[in-house]
Design a protein around this motif. Structure first.
Motif, mmCIF file in Angstrom:
data_model
loop_
_atom_site.group_PDB
_atom_site.id
_atom_site.type_symbol
_atom_site.label_atom_id
_atom_site.label_comp_id
_atom_site.label_asym_id
_atom_site.label_seq_id
_atom_site.Cartn_x
_atom_site.Cartn_y
_atom_site.Cartn_z
ATOM 1 N N UNK A 1 -70.561 -94.785 -25.169
ATOM 2 C CA UNK A 1 -71.886 -95.059 -24.620
ATOM 3 C C UNK A 1 -71.732 -95.378 -23.133
ATOM 4 N N UNK A 2 -72.570 -94.782 -22.309
ATOM 5 C CA UNK A 2 -72.579 -95.114 -20.885
ATOM 6 C C UNK A 2 -73.315 -96.436 -20.704
ATOM 7 N N UNK A 3 -73.263 -96.979 -19.484
ATOM 8 C CA UNK A 3 -73.962 -98.240 -19.229
ATOM 9 C C UNK A 3 -75.439 -98.078 -19.593
ATOM 10 N N UNK A 4 -75.927 -98.869 -20.558
ATOM 11 C CA UNK A 4 -77.324 -98.739 -20.999
ATOM 12 C C UNK A 4 -78.300 -99.319 -19.969
ATOM 13 N N UNK A 5 -79.528 -98.873 -20.045
ATOM 14 C CA UNK A 5 -80.568 -99.356 -19.131
ATOM 15 C C UNK A 5 -81.016 -100.759 -19.521
ATOM 16 N N UNK A 6 -81.439 -101.522 -18.522
ATOM 17 C CA UNK A 6 -81.963 -102.868 -18.755
ATOM 18 C C UNK A 6 -83.182 -102.776 -19.669
ATOM 19 N N UNK A 7 -83.228 -103.661 -20.658
ATOM 20 C CA UNK A 7 -84.337 -103.685 -21.613
ATOM 21 C C UNK A 7 -84.053 -102.953 -22.901
ATOM 22 N N UNK A 8 -83.008 -102.131 -22.923
ATOM 23 C CA UNK A 8 -82.652 -101.394 -24.131
ATOM 24 C C UNK A 8 -82.117 -102.352 -25.193
ATOM 25 N N UNK A 9 -82.540 -102.173 -26.425
ATOM 26 C CA UNK A 9 -82.040 -102.984 -27.533
ATOM 27 C C UNK A 9 -80.833 -102.256 -28.128
ATOM 28 N N UNK A 10 -79.721 -102.987 -28.247
ATOM 29 C CA UNK A 10 -78.481 -102.422 -28.761
ATOM 30 C C UNK A 10 -77.819 -103.405 -29.719
ATOM 31 N N UNK A 11 -76.817 -102.920 -30.437
ATOM 32 C CA UNK A 11 -76.029 -103.760 -31.333
ATOM 33 C C UNK A 11 -74.616 -103.851 -30.776
ATOM 34 N N UNK A 12 -74.113 -105.073 -30.653
ATOM 35 C CA UNK A 12 -72.732 -105.323 -30.273
ATOM 36 C C UNK A 12 -71.917 -105.262 -31.557
ATOM 37 N N UNK A 13 -71.087 -104.238 -31.711
ATOM 38 C CA UNK A 13 -70.348 -104.066 -32.962
ATOM 39 C C UNK A 13 -69.239 -105.095 -33.136
ATOM 40 N N UNK A 18 -77.584 -108.188 -32.442
ATOM 41 C CA UNK A 18 -78.557 -107.339 -31.767
ATOM 42 C C UNK A 18 -79.044 -108.064 -30.523
ATOM 43 N N UNK A 19 -79.146 -107.356 -29.413
ATOM 44 C CA UNK A 19 -79.637 -107.977 -28.190
ATOM 45 C C UNK A 19 -80.230 -106.955 -27.241
ATOM 46 N N UNK A 20 -80.979 -107.451 -26.283
ATOM 47 C CA UNK A 20 -81.550 -106.606 -25.241
ATOM 48 C C UNK A 20 -80.654 -106.684 -24.014
ATOM 49 N N UNK A 21 -80.453 -105.564 -23.369
ATOM 50 C CA UNK A 21 -79.611 -105.489 -22.183
ATOM 51 C C UNK A 21 -80.323 -106.176 -21.017
ATOM 52 N N UNK A 22 -79.625 -107.114 -20.361
ATOM 53 C CA UNK A 22 -80.178 -107.749 -19.161
ATOM 54 C C UNK A 22 -79.497 -107.236 -17.900
ATOM 55 N N UNK A 23 -78.211 -106.932 -17.982
ATOM 56 C CA UNK A 23 -77.483 -106.270 -16.888
ATOM 57 C C UNK A 23 -76.376 -105.428 -17.507
ATOM 58 N N UNK A 24 -75.971 -104.384 -16.787
ATOM 59 C CA UNK A 24 -74.900 -103.531 -17.279
ATOM 60 C C UNK A 24 -74.267 -102.803 -16.107
ATOM 61 N N UNK A 25 -72.949 -102.955 -15.980
ATOM 62 C CA UNK A 25 -72.215 -102.267 -14.917
ATOM 63 C C UNK A 25 -70.730 -102.274 -15.237
ATOM 64 N N UNK A 26 -70.073 -101.208 -14.869
ATOM 65 C CA UNK A 26 -68.617 -101.107 -14.962
ATOM 66 C C UNK A 26 -68.057 -101.417 -16.345
ATOM 67 N N UNK A 27 -68.760 -101.001 -17.383
ATOM 68 C CA UNK A 27 -68.257 -101.161 -18.732
ATOM 69 C C UNK A 27 -68.532 -102.500 -19.395
#
Length: 69
Positions: A1-13, A18-27
């Motif tokens: 998965x590439x860095x997801x957009x802010x606000x996207x709901x994802x699951x941390x395996x 489950x959480x919403x992305x607040x920031x994402x950069x460099x893996x």
């Protein structure tokens, strides 16, 4: 998965949370649950939520109010 957009709901395996992305950069991705709990996860450990996980997150947003992002 590439860095997801802010606000996207994802699951941390790694944590199975489950959480919403607040920031994402460099893996690394910062996630937040609607109750305010926040954590950082490797982007490679993220996946899209299944329907039940999405509903659980939406129910938590209604209970705790507002948006997690």
């Amino acid at each position: 998965m590439t860095d997801p957009e802010v606000g996207t709901v994802v699951v941390d395996t790694f944590t199975n949370a489950v959480g919403a992305v607040t920031t994402s950069a460099n893996g690394l991705t910062r996630l937040q649950y609607p109750n305010g709990c926040a954590w950082t996860a490797y982007t490679s450990n993220l996946r899209p939520p299944v329907a039940a996980e999405q509903r659980r997150f939406e129910a938590a947003q209604q209970m705790w109010g507002g948006s997690a992002s």
